[in-house]
Scaffold this motif. Structure first.
Motif, PDB file in Angstrom:
ATOM      1  N   ALA A 169      21.917  75.957   8.249  1.00 56.09           N
ATOM      2  CA  ALA A 169      22.906  74.736   8.368  1.00 56.09           C
ATOM      3  C   ALA A 169      22.336  73.782   9.255  1.00 56.09           C
ATOM      4  O   ALA A 169      22.852  72.466   9.005  1.00 56.09           O
ATOM      5  CB  ALA A 169      24.345  75.358   8.845  1.00 56.09           C
ATOM      6  N   VAL A 218      24.908  64.821  17.386  1.00 58.08           N
ATOM      7  CA  VAL A 218      24.513  63.636  17.620  1.00 58.08           C
ATOM      8  C   VAL A 218      23.628  63.494  18.740  1.00 58.08           C
ATOM      9  O   VAL A 218      22.645  62.935  18.768  1.00 58.08           O
ATOM     10  CB  VAL A 218      25.615  62.445  17.346  1.00 58.08           C
ATOM     11  CG1 VAL A 218      26.526  62.670  18.575  1.00 58.08           C
ATOM     12  CG2 VAL A 218      24.869  61.186  17.545  1.00 58.08           C
ATOM     13  N   GLN A 219      23.937  64.079  19.871  1.00 59.03           N
ATOM     14  CA  GLN A 219      23.213  64.012  21.110  1.00 59.03           C
ATOM     15  C   GLN A 219      22.066  64.656  20.910  1.00 59.03           C
ATOM     16  O   GLN A 219      20.870  64.543  21.919  1.00 59.03           O
ATOM     17  CB  GLN A 219      24.340  64.756  22.252  1.00 59.03           C
ATOM     18  CG  GLN A 219      25.541  63.911  22.445  1.00 59.03           C
ATOM     19  CD  GLN A 219      26.722  64.216  21.805  1.00 59.03           C
ATOM     20  OE1 GLN A 219      26.831  65.109  20.775  1.00 59.03           O
ATOM     21  NE2 GLN A 219      27.821  63.698  22.056  1.00 59.03           N
ATOM     22  N   LYS A 273      30.243  80.720  20.432  1.00 56.40           N
ATOM     23  CA  LYS A 273      30.449  79.825  18.988  1.00 56.40           C
ATOM     24  C   LYS A 273      29.405  78.940  19.051  1.00 56.40           C
ATOM     25  O   LYS A 273      29.185  78.320  19.925  1.00 56.40           O
ATOM     26  CB  LYS A 273      31.724  79.415  18.791  1.00 56.40           C
ATOM     27  CG  LYS A 273      32.977  80.379  18.951  1.00 56.40           C
ATOM     28  CD  LYS A 273      32.925  81.160  17.709  1.00 56.40           C
ATOM     29  CE  LYS A 273      34.075  82.406  17.825  1.00 56.40           C
ATOM     30  NZ  LYS A 273      33.495  83.529  17.072  1.00 56.40           N
ATOM     31  N   PHE A 274      28.703  78.815  18.023  1.00 58.92           N
ATOM     32  CA  PHE A 274      27.806  77.974  17.821  1.00 58.92           C
ATOM     33  C   PHE A 274      27.663  77.142  16.391  1.00 58.92           C
ATOM     34  O   PHE A 274      28.286  77.724  15.421  1.00 58.92           O
ATOM     35  CB  PHE A 274      26.086  78.307  17.698  1.00 58.92           C
ATOM     36  CG  PHE A 274      26.054  79.532  19.000  1.00 58.92           C
ATOM     37  CD1 PHE A 274      25.635  78.931  20.022  1.00 58.92           C
ATOM     38  CD2 PHE A 274      26.553  80.672  18.711  1.00 58.92           C
ATOM     39  CE1 PHE A 274      25.584  79.930  20.977  1.00 58.92           C
ATOM     40  CE2 PHE A 274      26.122  81.669  20.081  1.00 58.92           C
ATOM     41  CZ  PHE A 274      25.839  81.286  21.002  1.00 58.92           C
ATOM     42  N   ASP A 275      27.434  75.853  16.521  1.00 64.38           N
ATOM     43  CA  ASP A 275      27.446  75.101  15.360  1.00 64.38           C
ATOM     44  C   ASP A 275      26.421  73.969  15.232  1.00 64.38           C
ATOM     45  O   ASP A 275      26.185  73.438  16.305  1.00 64.38           O
ATOM     46  CB  ASP A 275      28.951  74.528  14.954  1.00 64.38           C
ATOM     47  CG  ASP A 275      29.093  74.139  13.534  1.00 64.38           C
ATOM     48  OD1 ASP A 275      30.020  74.702  12.740  1.00 64.38           O
ATOM     49  OD2 ASP A 275      28.828  72.892  13.233  1.00 64.38           O
ATOM     50  N   PRO A 276      25.961  73.646  14.213  1.00 63.55           N
ATOM     51  CA  PRO A 276      24.895  72.669  14.294  1.00 63.55           C
ATOM     52  C   PRO A 276      25.298  71.141  14.657  1.00 63.55           C
ATOM     53  O   PRO A 276      24.666  70.340  15.401  1.00 63.55           O
ATOM     54  CB  PRO A 276      24.301  72.340  12.825  1.00 63.55           C
ATOM     55  CG  PRO A 276      24.471  73.599  11.973  1.00 63.55           C
ATOM     56  CD  PRO A 276      25.867  74.359  12.727  1.00 63.55           C
ATOM     57  N   VAL A 277      26.471  71.001  14.578  1.00 61.32           N
ATOM     58  CA  VAL A 277      26.936  69.854  14.993  1.00 61.32           C
ATOM     59  C   VAL A 277      27.489  69.729  16.472  1.00 61.32           C
ATOM     60  O   VAL A 277      27.987  68.656  16.915  1.00 61.32           O
ATOM     61  CB  VAL A 277      28.510  69.266  13.973  1.00 61.32           C
ATOM     62  CG1 VAL A 277      28.220  69.294  12.579  1.00 61.32           C
ATOM     63  CG2 VAL A 277      29.667  70.129  14.653  1.00 61.32           C
ATOM     64  N   SER A 278      27.331  70.874  16.907  1.00 61.00           N
ATOM     65  CA  SER A 278      28.022  70.771  18.275  1.00 61.00           C
ATOM     66  C   SER A 278      26.800  71.223  19.540  1.00 61.00           C
ATOM     67  O   SER A 278      26.087  71.940  19.404  1.00 61.00           O
ATOM     68  CB  SER A 278      28.748  72.231  18.626  1.00 61.00           C
ATOM     69  OG  SER A 278      29.264  72.489  19.814  1.00 61.00           O
ATOM     70  N   PRO A 279      26.682  69.888  20.106  1.00 67.46           N
ATOM     71  CA  PRO A 279      25.383  69.847  21.368  1.00 67.46           C
ATOM     72  C   PRO A 279      25.396  70.957  22.026  1.00 67.46           C
ATOM     73  O   PRO A 279      26.584  71.478  22.751  1.00 67.46           O
ATOM     74  CB  PRO A 279      25.711  68.765  21.994  1.00 67.46           C
ATOM     75  CG  PRO A 279      26.881  67.999  21.634  1.00 67.46           C
ATOM     76  CD  PRO A 279      27.567  68.806  20.441  1.00 67.46           C
ATOM     77  N   ARG A 303      19.832  68.071  24.890  1.00 71.98           N
ATOM     78  CA  ARG A 303      21.073  69.004  24.367  1.00 71.98           C
ATOM     79  C   ARG A 303      20.448  69.111  23.045  1.00 71.98           C
ATOM     80  O   ARG A 303      19.539  68.174  22.413  1.00 71.98           O
ATOM     81  CB  ARG A 303      21.951  68.030  24.040  1.00 71.98           C
ATOM     82  CG  ARG A 303      22.963  68.162  25.351  1.00 71.98           C
ATOM     83  CD  ARG A 303      23.754  69.186  25.840  1.00 71.98           C
ATOM     84  NE  ARG A 303      24.086  69.179  26.912  1.00 71.98           N
ATOM     85  CZ  ARG A 303      23.793  69.438  28.078  1.00 71.98           C
ATOM     86  NH1 ARG A 303      22.339  69.803  28.387  1.00 71.98           N
ATOM     87  NH2 ARG A 303      24.612  69.352  29.236  1.00 71.98           N
ATOM     88  N   LEU A 313      23.358  80.104  10.026  1.00 73.76           N
ATOM     89  CA  LEU A 313      23.162  78.727  11.054  1.00 73.76           C
ATOM     90  C   LEU A 313      21.923  78.112  11.208  1.00 73.76           C
ATOM     91  O   LEU A 313      21.698  76.659  11.110  1.00 73.76           O
ATOM     92  CB  LEU A 313      23.344  79.235  12.448  1.00 73.76           C
ATOM     93  CG  LEU A 313      24.731  79.338  13.090  1.00 73.76           C
ATOM     94  CD1 LEU A 313      24.829  79.721  14.288  1.00 73.76           C
ATOM     95  CD2 LEU A 313      25.611  78.149  12.859  1.00 73.76           C
ATOM     96  N   VAL A 355      28.431  74.112  28.025  1.00 73.58           N
ATOM     97  CA  VAL A 355      29.333  74.477  27.028  1.00 73.58           C
ATOM     98  C   VAL A 355      30.359  75.424  27.562  1.00 73.58           C
ATOM     99  O   VAL A 355      30.011  76.278  28.459  1.00 73.58           O
ATOM    100  CB  VAL A 355      28.617  75.377  26.086  1.00 73.58           C
ATOM    101  CG1 VAL A 355      29.452  75.926  24.801  1.00 73.58           C
ATOM    102  CG2 VAL A 355      27.207  74.615  25.464  1.00 73.58           C
TER     103      VAL A 355
END
Lengths: 491, 293
Positions: free
Chosen positions: A140, A482-483, A461-467, A478, A137, A453
């Protein structure tokens, strides 16, 4: 239509559950005996000449000595970051800025195994997690924000965003490398330079990241890393040339920082504590819910701000779910973080183990019913049994306060209205979980739970695209997605 | 004999009602010739706390309204203001504005409400995202209102400063308590009457008159207020309000803007008082070949 229920099968955990040790080798890692700070592209000794020791919490053995930073080191680092911002970084074409971040992402991937092993040794988390979650992560995150560097005007309609200057960043000990990535990647992509202070109990992967940053050819001073304790963090927060503070840590310290920054015009984002409700309805897929509950509270020994530490079970399935949960906990392996079979590793530090033990004692005093699995835990190092508190009530301190350990409180409920009320009736608002097969109920709950969240039929669950970030006293701003760009730009 | 004019008692607007201050305190509002125009309520800490209770009570309903419905109510406020222009112009004249200034301020206020009415059901789409995560999950992020917002309106204007701070707060589904300009409070109280006849539920907007220096510390330290907006530029006030805001990690915004300027209206003010919520849900992983045609 009623069927005769089958006799309950009871699992016997005393035999047949032995595993051979499967340790990840630590032969290939390179650790210096001593680390200072990383300032202006170089590893330098602390101004004070003083060092502290970083220990392996699973065996209490020293790993390396680390420079004890103070205001002088911070000043030097901030000056380097300011110069790098004015002379190099803000003038660099955005696409080129992005390419450095891509390089860093790639080099993290190349050295992933070493980073994972050191992360588990320094912090106590199971190698399974550092190998499969933290390090991938982190890479990523750099890779994701690299691509934003030359596209920022698309993120804010009608605006031309500008960088802020020097960003001061303070990170916690629960995800040392990942938090460094969450902080550094968006700051650099947006055109800022950085001074980062890692947590004092887990400084080593940040020093390895400094090596990667040096090897990537990133211009000197763009990223500076100063080790130390709270006083070093305070010196960073209070430095006049810092334009932005980003902090992840406890709500108590977050409030101190918010107060310290008052009136200075510094931009602030805070990612603070949590006490998430994980809510299981009668129609939920119970076996999956059990896995989600386990992952929610025992992931990283419960040292997770978004841990699902308050379980709410609808009355009709409470007995069944709790039995399944206990059975599953009996199979968890608590032990050597470097063993690939380990589910729950070492508590990060002696202080944290004492804090968790205090809360376990408190829960018993408050009248909740404690349950722990029967298995053994290692006698040396800092370990804690996964712990349940049944029949907890809303007013218990173990229900209201963040424990930051493998301790789950369990409450039951009857109606949707009741559980929304109970879930929200807390100063925190970072995350929540909902388990039900009913789609309309999921959307009702995700809309009404006051948390940043919400995991529905999944958890942690975590992801770079997810604020990621909180409501209420869990902080503001956040990280991710994008945020996450807004934290590092003048819009 | 000339007819004796019936003068209006200027009161507060809390929870859809028009109470006097519980404190019984007042301050006289004087015209240029030092004649008393009105006795204005000098709101107390207790008035503010009562208003927070009203705002908190209204939050669930207002934030739960359909965005289209909020949009129509903001538009209705604009309609009501338009039809009562004459009264607001008269009050602005009483408070020292010229005829042309007064007319311009009122029409700008109407247009500003129409502007934010339009955003109610649009900003969510502009500032939301569907996030393509690596794992098999559907993941999306949407703005949601922060909650109860306390605001100190600009001291410089009677109407446009008040409307410009209220509109973005409530357009996004928050409820608020707004302290009006101390020296120019007349339009604020009358605007409460506009709100009361615009289908806006009681408690969504609560309007106090009084002294910002006295009340802002209570606004900043109140534990059931989620955000504080200060439309002024006094540095000491900003510092102390930000310090007190830390007590419950309150969001603090300094909107020191020229409300007569067109650029002072924008959706980023709505976004200041929004939290981003991210939701995850697994996606079944069967038929991984995908659609083939």
């Amino acid at each position: 239509m009623s069927k005769k229920s089958k006799p309950e099968i009871t699992l016997n955990f005393n035999q047949g559950w032995q595993y051979a040790p499967a340790p990840e080798s630590s032969d290939h890692i390179r650790l210096e005996k001593k680390y200072g700070h990383f300032i202006n592209g170089e590893f330098v000794a602390p101004a004070s000449g003083k060092y502290f020791t970083s220990y392996n919490p699973s065996n209490e053995k020293p790993l390396a000595d680390v420079g004890k930073g103070d205001a002088r080191d911070m000043d030097k680092a901030v000056k380097a970051a300011k110069t790098a911002y004015d002379k190099v970084w803000k003038k660099m074409p955005a696409a080129e800025r992005g390419k450095y971040l891509y390089r860093i992402a790639r080099m993290i991937q190349e050295r992933a195994r070493e980073l994972a092993v050191i992360e588990s040794m320094d912090g106590g988390k199971p190698i399974r997690e550092s190998r499969d979650i933290d390090v991938p992560l982190a890479a990523a995150h750099f890779f994701y924000y690299a691509g934003w560097a030359d596209k920022l005007e698309y993120a804010f309609p009608g605006r031309t965003p500008e960088p802020l200057g020097v960003a001061g960043q303070i990170i916690p000990w629960n995800f040392p490398l990942l938090m460094a990535a969450w902080k550094i990647a968006p700051a650099l992509a947006c055109g800022n330079t950085v001074v980062l202070k890692p947590a004092e109990s887990t400084p080593l992967t940040a020093m390895k990241l400094a090596e990667i940053i040096r090897d990537s050819g990133l211009p000197p001073g763009v990223v500076n890393i100063v080790n130390g304790f709270g006083d070093a963090g305070a010196a960073l927060v209070n430095h006049k040339d810092v334009a932005k503070i980003a902090f992840t840590g406890s709500t108590d310290v977050g409030k101190i920082i918010q107060k310290a920054v008052a009136g200075t015009g510094k931009k602030l984002t805070l990612e603070l504590g949590g006490k998430a409700a994980n809510i299981v309805f009668e129609d939920a897929p119970l076996d999956q819910a059990v896995e989600g509950i386990i992952n929610g509270i025992f992931f990283n020994q419960g040292h997770v701000c978004c841990a699902g530490s308050r379980l709410f079970v609808q009355e009709g399935v409470a007995d069944k779910l709790i039995r399944k949960l206990k059975d599953r906990i009996e199979t968890l392996r608590v032990g050597d973080p470097l063993d690939k079979n380990t589910d729950v590793g070492a508590i990060n530090s002696k202080e944290q183990l004492e804090k968790i033990s205090y809360y376990i004692g408190l829960g018993k005093e408050e009248g909740a019913e404690m349950w722990q699995p029967s298995g053994n835990i290692p006698q040396t190092g800092y370990f804690c049994r996964p712990t349940l508190f049944l029949n907890a009530s809303q007013s218990h301190r173990i229900v209201q306060e963040e424990i930051f350990g493998p301790v789950l409180t369990i409450q039951t409920f009857r109606t949707v209205e009741e559980v929304i009320e109970k879930a929200n009736n807390i100063p925190y608002g970072l995350s929540a979980g909902v388990w039900t097969d009913k789609g309309s109920r999921i959307f009702n709950l995700t809309g009404k739970l006051r948390a940043g969240v919400v995991w529905a039929n999944t958890y942690n669950k975590f992801d770079p695209v997810s604020p990621f970030g909180g409501y209420k006293e869990s902080g503001f701003g956040r990280e991710g997605g994008v945020q996450g760009l807004a934290a590092y730009l003048k819009i | 004999m000339t007819r004796i004019e019936v003068l209006k008692t200027y009161k507060l607007y809390i929870g859809g009602q028009f109470p006097r201050t519980e404190s019984g305190r007042y301050y006289p509002l004087l015209d240029k010739k030092k004649n008393v125009i009105a006795n204005i309520c000098l709101s107390s800490r207790k008035d503010f706390r009562n208003a927070v209770v009203a705002a908190r009570g209204a939050f669930g309903g207002w934030s739960g309204r359909a965005a289209f419905n909020r949009s129509q109510i903001l538009y209705r406020i604009a309609e009501m203001l338009e039809t009562r222009k004459a009264q607001f112009i008269e009050e602005l004249l009483l408070q020292g504005a010229t005829k042309s200034q007064a007319e311009k301020e009122v029409t700008l206020a109407v247009d500003r409400l129409v502007y934010y009415s339009g955003w109610c059901d649009k900003f969510t789409a502009v500032f939301s995202s569907v996030n393509p995560v690596q794992s098999s999950h559907f993941n999306f992020s949407v703005p949601e209102p922060t909650g109860v917002v306390a605001a100190v309106a600009s001291e410089d204007s009677s109407l446009i400063g008040l409307v410009s701070v209220i509109a973005p707060i409530i357009a996004g589904g928050n409820t608020c308590i707004v302290l009006a300009s101390e020296s120019k409070p007349l339009c604020a109280v009358t605007f409460g009457e506009v709100l009361a006849t615009s289908d806006l539920p009681g408690g969504v907007v609560n309007i106090l008159t009084g002294n910002a220096g006295e009340l802002i510390s209570h606004m900043a330290s109140h534990m059931d207020v989620n955000a504080l907006v200060y439309c002024g530029s006094d540095k000491a006030t900003i510092k102390s309000a930000q310090e007190l805001s830390a007590l419950n990690v309150k969001r603090f915004f300094n909107w020191s803007l020229n409300w007569n300027d067109g650029s002072s209206q924008n959706p980023y003010l709505i976004c200041d008082l929004q939290e981003i919520k991210t939701t995850w849900h697994p996606i079944e992983n069967i038929g991984t070949g995908g659609a083939k045609y």
